[in-house]
Design a protein around this motif. Structure first.
Motif, short mmCIF file in Angstrom:
data_model
loop_
_atom_site.label_atom_id
_atom_site.label_comp_id
_atom_site.label_asym_id
_atom_site.label_seq_id
_atom_site.Cartn_x
_atom_site.Cartn_y
_atom_site.Cartn_z
N PRO A 199 0.83 -1.23 0.00
CA PRO A 199 0.00 0.00 0.00
C PRO A 199 0.85 1.27 0.00
CG PRO A 199 -0.75 -1.53 1.71
CD PRO A 199 0.54 -2.06 1.19
N GLY A 200 1.97 1.22 0.71
CA GLY A 200 2.87 2.38 0.77
C GLY A 200 3.46 2.71 -0.58
N ILE A 201 3.92 1.68 -1.30
CA ILE A 201 4.51 1.88 -2.63
C ILE A 201 3.44 2.38 -3.61
CG2 ILE A 201 5.56 0.71 -4.61
CD1 ILE A 201 7.57 1.18 -2.36
N ASP A 202 2.24 1.81 -3.52
CA ASP A 202 1.15 2.27 -4.40
C ASP A 202 0.86 3.76 -4.19
OD1 ASP A 202 0.81 -0.20 -5.60
OD2 ASP A 202 -0.79 -0.84 -4.24
N ALA A 203 0.77 4.15 -2.93
CA ALA A 203 0.48 5.56 -2.60
C ALA A 203 1.62 6.47 -3.06
CB ALA A 203 0.26 5.71 -1.09
N ALA A 204 2.85 6.02 -2.85
CA ALA A 204 4.01 6.82 -3.24
C ALA A 204 4.08 6.99 -4.76
CB ALA A 204 5.29 6.18 -2.72
N CYS A 205 3.84 5.91 -5.50
CA CYS A 205 3.88 5.98 -6.97
C CYS A 205 2.89 7.00 -7.50
CB CYS A 205 3.62 4.60 -7.58
SG CYS A 205 5.02 3.46 -7.43
N GLU A 206 1.70 6.99 -6.93
CA GLU A 206 0.65 7.95 -7.35
C GLU A 206 1.14 9.39 -7.13
OE1 GLU A 206 -3.88 8.80 -5.93
OE2 GLU A 206 -3.25 6.70 -5.94
N GLN A 207 1.69 9.63 -5.95
CA GLN A 207 2.17 10.99 -5.63
C GLN A 207 3.39 11.38 -6.45
OE1 GLN A 207 2.52 12.16 -1.52
NE2 GLN A 207 0.93 10.72 -0.85
N LEU A 208 4.28 10.42 -6.71
CA LEU A 208 5.50 10.71 -7.49
C LEU A 208 5.15 11.09 -8.93
CD1 LEU A 208 7.60 7.78 -6.02
CD2 LEU A 208 8.24 10.20 -5.85
N LEU A 209 4.19 10.39 -9.51
CA LEU A 209 3.75 10.73 -10.87
C LEU A 209 3.11 12.11 -10.90
CD1 LEU A 209 2.35 7.24 -11.96
CD2 LEU A 209 4.32 8.41 -12.96
N ALA A 210 2.30 12.39 -9.87
CA ALA A 210 1.66 13.71 -9.79
C ALA A 210 2.70 14.82 -9.63
CB ALA A 210 0.67 13.72 -8.62
N ALA A 211 3.84 14.47 -9.01
CA ALA A 211 4.90 15.47 -8.78
C ALA A 211 5.81 15.65 -10.00
CB ALA A 211 5.74 15.05 -7.57
N GLY A 212 5.55 14.84 -11.04
CA GLY A 212 6.32 15.04 -12.28
C GLY A 212 7.28 13.93 -12.66
N ALA A 213 7.28 12.83 -11.93
CA ALA A 213 8.14 11.71 -12.32
C ALA A 213 7.74 11.20 -13.69
CB ALA A 213 8.05 10.57 -11.30
N LYS A 214 8.72 10.90 -14.53
CA LYS A 214 8.44 10.36 -15.86
C LYS A 214 7.82 8.97 -15.74
CE LYS A 214 10.87 9.49 -20.22
NZ LYS A 214 12.20 9.52 -20.86
N ARG A 215 8.29 8.24 -14.73
CA ARG A 215 7.76 6.90 -14.48
C ARG A 215 7.90 6.56 -13.02
NH1 ARG A 215 9.96 2.62 -18.63
NH2 ARG A 215 8.92 4.08 -20.01
N ALA A 216 6.91 5.83 -12.49
CA ALA A 216 7.00 5.27 -11.14
C ALA A 216 6.38 3.88 -11.26
CB ALA A 216 6.26 6.13 -10.13
N LEU A 217 7.25 2.91 -11.50
CA LEU A 217 6.80 1.60 -11.94
C LEU A 217 7.18 0.52 -10.94
CD1 LEU A 217 5.63 0.12 -14.53
CD2 LEU A 217 8.03 -0.23 -15.18
N LYS A 218 6.18 -0.24 -10.48
CA LYS A 218 6.47 -1.34 -9.55
C LYS A 218 7.31 -2.41 -10.24
CE LYS A 218 2.55 -2.57 -7.46
NZ LYS A 218 1.52 -2.81 -6.42
N LEU A 219 8.28 -2.95 -9.50
CA LEU A 219 9.20 -3.95 -10.05
C LEU A 219 8.75 -5.36 -9.69
CD1 LEU A 219 12.57 -2.21 -9.08
CD2 LEU A 219 11.40 -2.13 -11.29
N ASN A 220 9.13 -6.30 -10.53
CA ASN A 220 8.79 -7.71 -10.28
C ASN A 220 9.84 -8.32 -9.36
OD1 ASN A 220 7.70 -10.27 -10.42
ND2 ASN A 220 8.61 -10.74 -12.40
N VAL A 221 9.77 -7.95 -8.08
CA VAL A 221 10.73 -8.47 -7.09
C VAL A 221 9.97 -9.13 -5.95
CG1 VAL A 221 12.54 -6.78 -7.61
CG2 VAL A 221 10.80 -6.21 -5.90
N GLY A 222 10.70 -9.92 -5.17
CA GLY A 222 10.07 -10.69 -4.11
C GLY A 222 9.68 -9.89 -2.88
N GLY A 223 10.31 -8.73 -2.68
CA GLY A 223 10.03 -7.98 -1.46
C GLY A 223 10.74 -6.65 -1.42
N ALA A 224 10.65 -6.02 -0.23
CA ALA A 224 11.17 -4.67 -0.04
C ALA A 224 12.63 -4.71 0.40
CB ALA A 224 10.31 -3.93 0.97
N PHE A 225 13.54 -4.97 -0.54
CA PHE A 225 14.96 -5.03 -0.22
C PHE A 225 15.46 -3.64 0.19
CE2 PHE A 225 14.84 -8.38 -3.76
CZ PHE A 225 14.36 -9.33 -2.88
#
Length: 293
Positions: A169-195
């Motif tokens: 949920p934290g990453i989802d919320a952050a991605c939404e805000q990062l895109l709104a702030a002007g990030a070209k991309r905020a894309l979830k990665l296919n990884v096993g966890g929060a390294f």
């Protein structure tokens, strides 16, 4: 000055290390030793397995470590580093190549690290996301503003490329805000966890005991560590920094800048892929880069 750099997870490919094994007697001997230490034939998966085989955590991390370290070993007297560094998992390769750890101890620690990280991932569903074309400070500010969830900056890869890590949920919320702030991309990665986030604390605690029980030596050259992007040669400092690595960000941009400030003008990537060469060039176009696989 020559800086040798070692890749992290994600650089693996089927067939990695096969030429080395078939054409270099020392490489073959070390790969077979690794099969014995791990208790399974990792070489079969590396040379002729499937992408799925290589994606298993117990395989991926030792496979990349072995490819990188055995390459360094086969260079013999040609391997004369002025400094080394590795990205995340690659830090273990850098330490073994520079003589701070034995080949055997390095492999055992990498294997334990992989298993501990897998357990931590299974305990708490979590993920990571790549953020492009937004200032580091803005990404840090947005991550810090997410309430009641863990979201942190995990990999400072190069200017304009940062990876964040945390709860889903934290990453989802952050991605939404990062895109709104002007990030070209905020894309979830296919990884096993929060390294490289606080969610790796169970793995850090488990790995800490193994690191503390392992003998570390003074390396032949400074090793620039992920946690603080600074050179280390003192064995106890290296151990402390390595223990902190799993829950701390990988400061790759800062590491490369510090290596250049200390005289590095030729970066050689040892191991699968060419990701680090690309990142080094994005950090500083003037330096020379090359790779060996």
């Amino acid at each position: 000055m020559k800086a040798y750099v070692f890749p992290g997870q994600g650089a693996q490919f089927v067939g990695m290390g096969k030429d080395l094994y078939e054409n270099n007697p020392l490489a073959k001997e070390l790969f077979e030793k690794a099969n014995d230490i791990l208790g399974f034939r990792i070489t079969d998966m590396m040379f002729s397995g499937t992408d799925e085989d290589l994606r298993q955590t117990k395989v991926t991390q030792p496979a990349i470590f072995l490819h990188s370290v055995i390459l360094a070993k086969t260079l013999g007297d040609q391997f004369q580093p002025d400094m080394t560094a590795g990205h995340s998992l690659g830090e273990f390769s850098a330490l073994v190549a520079a003589g701070a750890l034995s080949f055997e101890d390095g492999l055992v620690l990498v294997s334990k690290r992989a298993m501990a990280m897998q357990k931590a991932c299974e305990a708490t569903p979590s993920t990571m996301a790549a953020v492009l074309a937004l200032a580091d400070e803005k990404v840090e500010e947005i991550c810090g503003s997410i309430q009641d969830e863990i979201v942190v900056c995990a990999n400072y890869n190069c200017p304009g490329q940062l990876v964040i890590s945390g709860s889903i949920p934290g990453i989802d919320a952050a991605c939404e805000q990062l895109l709104a702030a002007g990030a070209k991309r905020a894309l979830k990665l296919n990884v096993g966890g929060a390294f490289h986030s606080p969610l790796m604390e169970p793995a850090r605690a488990e790995l800490a005991a193994a690191i503390e029980a392992t003998t570390f030596n003074t390396p032949v050259c400074p090793v620039y560590q992920n946690v603080n992007a600074s050179p280390a040669t003192d064995p106890s400092t290296i151990q402390t920094n390595l223990i902190a690595q799993l829950t701390s960000p990988v400061r790759w941009t800062q590491t490369v800048l510090n290596m250049i400030a200390d005289g590095a003008d030729h970066f050689i990537e040892l191991g699968p892929g060419n990701v680090l060469q690309g990142l080094v060039k994005k950090i500083n176009k003037e330096v020379t880069t090359e790779g060996m696989q």
